[in-house]
Design a protein around this motif. Structure first.
Motif, PDB file in Angstrom:
ATOM      1  N   ASN A  10       0.778  -1.319   0.235  1.00  0.00           N
ATOM      2  CA  ASN A  10      -0.111   0.131   0.233  1.00  0.00           C
ATOM      3  C   ASN A  10       0.502   1.652  -0.288  1.00  0.00           C
ATOM      4  O   ASN A  10       1.583   1.569   1.043  1.00  0.00           O
ATOM      5  N   PRO A  11       0.928   1.892  -1.402  1.00  0.00           N
ATOM      6  CA  PRO A  11       1.786   2.984  -0.990  1.00  0.00           C
ATOM      7  C   PRO A  11       1.496   4.135  -0.366  1.00  0.00           C
ATOM      8  O   PRO A  11       1.999   5.437  -1.000  1.00  0.00           O
ATOM      9  N   TRP A  12       0.430   4.213  -0.252  1.00  0.00           N
ATOM     10  CA  TRP A  12      -0.205   5.442   0.398  1.00  0.00           C
ATOM     11  C   TRP A  12       0.200   5.761   1.412  1.00  0.00           C
ATOM     12  O   TRP A  12      -0.260   6.720   2.578  1.00  0.00           O
ATOM     13  N   ASP A  13       0.937   4.673   2.379  1.00  0.00           N
ATOM     14  CA  ASP A  13       1.252   4.868   3.860  1.00  0.00           C
ATOM     15  C   ASP A  13       2.831   4.458   3.898  1.00  0.00           C
ATOM     16  O   ASP A  13       2.815   3.054   3.486  1.00  0.00           O
ATOM     17  N   VAL A  14       3.497   5.188   4.794  1.00  0.00           N
ATOM     18  CA  VAL A  14       4.978   4.930   4.464  1.00  0.00           C
ATOM     19  C   VAL A  14       4.964   3.589   5.871  1.00  0.00           C
ATOM     20  O   VAL A  14       6.200   3.150   5.261  1.00  0.00           O
ATOM     21  N   MET A  15       4.152   3.309   6.465  1.00  0.00           N
ATOM     22  CA  MET A  15       4.050   2.045   6.985  1.00  0.00           C
ATOM     23  C   MET A  15       3.374   0.748   6.816  1.00  0.00           C
ATOM     24  O   MET A  15       3.346  -0.083   7.113  1.00  0.00           O
ATOM     25  N   SER A  16       2.916   0.749   4.866  1.00  0.00           N
ATOM     26  CA  SER A  16       3.207  -0.143   4.364  1.00  0.00           C
ATOM     27  C   SER A  16       4.490   0.350   3.460  1.00  0.00           C
ATOM     28  O   SER A  16       5.550  -0.516   4.026  1.00  0.00           O
ATOM     29  N   ASP A  17       4.096   0.092   2.493  1.00  0.00           N
ATOM     30  CA  ASP A  17       5.163   0.258   0.974  1.00  0.00           C
ATOM     31  C   ASP A  17       6.133   1.732   1.535  1.00  0.00           C
ATOM     32  O   ASP A  17       5.623   2.478   0.837  1.00  0.00           O
ATOM     33  N   SER A  18       6.793   1.041   1.899  1.00  0.00           N
ATOM     34  CA  SER A  18       8.331   2.805   1.909  1.00  0.00           C
ATOM     35  C   SER A  18       8.434   3.376   0.717  1.00  0.00           C
ATOM     36  O   SER A  18       9.012   4.028   0.641  1.00  0.00           O
TER      37      SER A  18
END
Length: 489
Positions: A307-315
């Protein structure tokens, strides 16, 4: 007296809901997330290395100083929102039997501390398990440590100090921007390199099929080496940097310790070189230190890094590159912002299934002085267990700026909080089947497009784009005799 009363109340509630003869313990709850290196994660995704799955540790450091490892799945159910209790003082009722994982089973976890004026929980409403707000100055200390048998110093202490700077592309600037100026890293510093008393093999067990870093030994020896130099009584977070690989993972979460004062929680990260070379990864681990879980997409696999909309997923993907600090961190999604107390009440709006149609001005999530809604919540009917209730959140994201300039596009992004106790926000994808990574058009809702919640209770229409975001209409779906499409253009 208020604190003692709250502890007693928590214990009474705990004993009332636990089974007979359940053992009750008081202490600090520690959560730690292990994130694989890009190479290890790629091998895991390709089916070549089962050890590349993300790791998650849950433990209780009791008031007597004993650390008890808990079964993560049972701990999630026992707490309702486990992540909201990260680093907090809790009361726990233990199961008499071990769990299937072989770890200590858990029946109930309740808070046993007082965090002051707490907001309502997004899902459970007026519940105890609400996240601590992260506001004000947060002084982090980087401690760089060398294994006794590894002499390489990959970065200078000046480099680590510069990571905390206030210029665009540095962590001081990033956390101010993403929090809407609600928190900062004022006074953060870096020290080292200190030589650890043992070689790497003392801290990383590679004797079995699954290498395992001993986070306790690493924390104790690295902070112990720095203690004559650092006054930890003024430190609120610790970034530990090591000059060799750990177990293939970077780690972030909570750690309770007595450092220059009574026992308290320290948001802590454990970073090998591939982690501290990239600010995005370091921000991800610091987010875990603040108690943030991963986010995910809706493709149904067990990979929380898509999920690249959140640094807590796809950084790594859809991220801006920096010539000095590697990959820059994106912002966190609106659910994560709300967890940390960064979405003001006037900027949140909830729509119920019984409400009439409404058109909402949804401002870009990054705007610090928004006068409109920035977090739009679509609430499903509440389940008997409030933590099993489904919610949808809408936020507006713009491909622009120091950290968001490489996003997949400018659009309304929808997340679902599933009723599975995970606490994860899943980005919604109108494509069938959902994409493996949510940087596709199906995950971005733009003017002229509409989407229906899978339960059929809400119709979302993106009416138009404005100078500060989007106009979004929320209505009830109108069935016309056939299957209502999930998305219309």
């Amino acid at each position: 007296m208020a604190r003692i009363g709250l502890v007693l109340f928590a214990c009474v509630a705990l004993l009332a809901s636990a089974s007979a003869h359940a053992q009750t313990l008081l202490g600090h709850l520690e959560l730690q997330w292990g994130d694989p290196s890009p190479e290890l994660h790629a091998r895991y995704k390709a089916g070549h290395d089962a050890n590349g799955a993300p790791r998650f540790n849950v433990s209780l450091l009791t008031d007597r100083g004993v650390r008890v490892a808990l079964d993560p799945a049972q701990a999630r159910r026992a707490a309702g929102d486990l992540h909201a209790l990260s680093g907090r003082r809790v009361a726990i009722a233990l199961s008499q039997a071990k769990s299937q994982s072989g770890l200590q089973g858990v029946e109930v976890i309740v808070p046993a501390d007082d965090i002051g004026q707490q907001p309502e929980h997004l899902v459970a409403g007026k519940a105890d398990a609400v996240h601590k707000s992260v506001t004000g100055s947060r002084r982090w200390m980087t401690v760089a440590c060398k294994f006794s048998d590894v002499q390489t110093e990959q970065k200078t202490i000046a480099f680590f100090q510069g990571q905390y700077g206030e210029a665009p592309g540095q962590l001081g600037h990033y956390w101010r921007e993403v929090s809407h100026q609600k928190t900062n890293l004022q006074g953060s510093d870096a020290v080292g390199w200190f030589t650890l008393p043992h070689p790497r093999s003392h801290y990383v067990d590679e004797s079995g099929d699954k290498p395992k870093a001993d986070l306790t030994k690493l924390f104790n020896d690295c902070t112990g080496a720095a203690n004559p130099t650092v006054d930890f009584s003024t430190v609120l977070g610790i970034n530990l940097m090591f000059n060799g690989d750990l177990d293939g993972f970077a780690w972030g979460g909570s750690r309770s310790a007595m450092l220059d004062g009574p026992r308290r929680n320290f948001p802590t990260t454990w970073n090998p070189p591939w982690s501290f070379n990239n600010l995005a990864v370091l921000a991800h681990e610091m987010g875990h230190g603040y108690g943030l879980p991963h986010s995910d997409n809706s493709d149904g696999d067990d990979d929380p890094y898509d999920n690249p909309w959140d640094v807590m997923s796809d950084s790594w993907r859809n991220a801006v590159s920096d010539p000095t600090y590697g990959t820059r961190p994106k912002h966190i999604n609106i659910v994560q912002r709300d967890r940390l107390g960064w979405v003001d009440a006037p900027r949140k709006r909830t729509v119920m299934p019984t409400d009439e149609a409404v058109t909402v001005a949804l401002d870009f999530a990054h705007l610090p002085a928004s006068g409109n809604t920035q977090m739009l919540v679509l609430a499903m009917p509440q389940a008997p267990d409030p933590y099993r209730t489904t919610l949808y959140t809408l936020e507006a994201r713009q491909r622009a700026g120091t950290y968001e300039g490489a996003l997949a596009g400018t659009a309304v992004i929808i997340h679902r909080l599933r009723q599975d106790y995970s606490g994860l926000a899943y980005s919604q994808d109108a494509d069938v089947p959902p994409a493996d990574r949510s940087n596709n058009e199906g995950s971005m809702f733009k003017p002229g497009e509409s989407w229906v919640t899978p339960e059929g209770m809400f119709l979302v229409r993106v009416v138009s784009q404005t100078a500060t975001g989007f106009m979004v209409q929320i209505d009830k779906p109108r069935l016309t005799g056939g299957n209502n499409p999930a998305r219309q253009r």
